[in-house]
Every structure is written in C-alpha cells, then in structure tokens.
Design a protein around this motif. Structure first.
Motif, PDB file in Angstrom:
ATOM      1  N   ARG A  18      -7.237  -6.497  -1.538  1.00  0.00           N
ATOM      2  CA  ARG A  18      -6.887  -6.674  -2.943  1.00  0.00           C
ATOM      3  C   ARG A  18      -5.380  -6.516  -3.104  1.00  0.00           C
ATOM      4  N   GLN A  19      -4.868  -7.022  -4.198  1.00  0.00           N
ATOM      5  CA  GLN A  19      -3.441  -6.911  -4.490  1.00  0.00           C
ATOM      6  C   GLN A  19      -3.003  -5.461  -4.542  1.00  0.00           C
ATOM      7  N   THR A  20      -3.875  -4.578  -4.976  1.00  0.00           N
ATOM      8  CA  THR A  20      -3.502  -3.161  -5.082  1.00  0.00           C
ATOM      9  C   THR A  20      -3.187  -2.546  -3.717  1.00  0.00           C
ATOM     10  N   PHE A  21      -3.789  -3.066  -2.649  1.00  0.00           N
ATOM     11  CA  PHE A  21      -3.477  -2.584  -1.306  1.00  0.00           C
ATOM     12  C   PHE A  21      -1.998  -2.798  -1.019  1.00  0.00           C
ATOM     13  N   VAL A  22      -1.512  -4.010  -1.302  1.00  0.00           N
ATOM     14  CA  VAL A  22      -0.108  -4.346  -1.062  1.00  0.00           C
ATOM     15  C   VAL A  22       0.788  -3.523  -1.990  1.00  0.00           C
ATOM     16  N   SER A  23       0.425  -3.463  -3.242  1.00  0.00           N
ATOM     17  CA  SER A  23       1.223  -2.718  -4.214  1.00  0.00           C
ATOM     18  C   SER A  23       1.361  -1.246  -3.828  1.00  0.00           C
ATOM     19  N   LYS A  24       0.272  -0.645  -3.414  1.00  0.00           N
ATOM     20  CA  LYS A  24       0.305   0.785  -3.100  1.00  0.00           C
ATOM     21  C   LYS A  24       1.177   1.105  -1.896  1.00  0.00           C
ATOM     22  N   TYR A  25       1.132   0.294  -0.839  1.00  0.00           N
ATOM     23  CA  TYR A  25       2.007   0.628   0.283  1.00  0.00           C
ATOM     24  C   TYR A  25       3.456   0.275  -0.045  1.00  0.00           C
ATOM     25  N   GLU A  26       3.674  -0.770  -0.838  1.00  0.00           N
ATOM     26  CA  GLU A  26       5.046  -1.122  -1.198  1.00  0.00           C
ATOM     27  C   GLU A  26       5.679  -0.058  -2.100  1.00  0.00           C
ATOM     28  N   LEU A  27       4.888   0.595  -2.917  1.00  0.00           N
ATOM     29  CA  LEU A  27       5.391   1.654  -3.800  1.00  0.00           C
ATOM     30  C   LEU A  27       5.416   3.020  -3.127  1.00  0.00           C
ATOM     31  N   GLY A  28       4.900   3.102  -1.909  1.00  0.00           N
ATOM     32  CA  GLY A  28       4.870   4.378  -1.205  1.00  0.00           C
ATOM     33  C   GLY A  28       3.708   5.269  -1.597  1.00  0.00           C
ATOM     34  N   GLU A  29       2.724   4.698  -2.283  1.00  0.00           N
ATOM     35  CA  GLU A  29       1.555   5.469  -2.699  1.00  0.00           C
ATOM     36  C   GLU A  29       0.487   5.519  -1.609  1.00  0.00           C
TER      37      GLU A  29
END
Length: 73
Positions: free
Chosen positions: A37-48
């Motif tokens: 999901r897009q959230t997978f990419v978003s979370k690692y890019e944000l450091g979460e």
C-alpha cells in the motif's frame, strides 16, 4: 539510540526518496510495483517505519537503481 535515527540511515532514506522522484514515480506507483500500500512507502520515507536489508533491495529494484549506488552516494 535506535538506528532509524542515525544520520547514515536518514541519508539512505533521503537517497531512496530522491531516486524514486528521479525515476518519476509517485509513492502510489512504487507501492504498486512492490505489492504494498502507499502507506508502506510513506511510512519509511517519513522515518515512521524501519526498512530491513531485503526490503531496501526490493525497493531499489522497483525504482530501477542499484542498491550499492545508493549506499555509496
């Protein structure tokens, strides 16, 4: 201190983000290539979310860059 906060880790993530953008991919498009999901990419890019080595390699392949290239930049 967790390695997610180390300067080197953050630099690698910044390189991944730049490589994705240089490839002309959105987070959604990269996530689709990864079967995530897009959230997978978003979370690692944000450091979460922290990436393991296998995930890092798969992301590099999906973007079209050599993993070693991002580690030595």
């Amino acid at each position: 201190m967790a390695s997610i906060y180390l300067e080197q880790y953050q630099a690698i993530i910044a390189r991944l983000v730049q490589a994705r953008k240089d490839a002309g991919l959105t987070q959604v498009e990269l996530a689709e290539r990864l079967g995530q999901r897009q959230t997978f990419v978003s979370k690692y890019e944000l450091g979460e979310r922290r990436l393991d080595v296998a995930e890092f390699i798969e992301i590099c392949k999906a973007i079209g860059v050599e993993p070693a290239q991002l580690l030595t930049s």
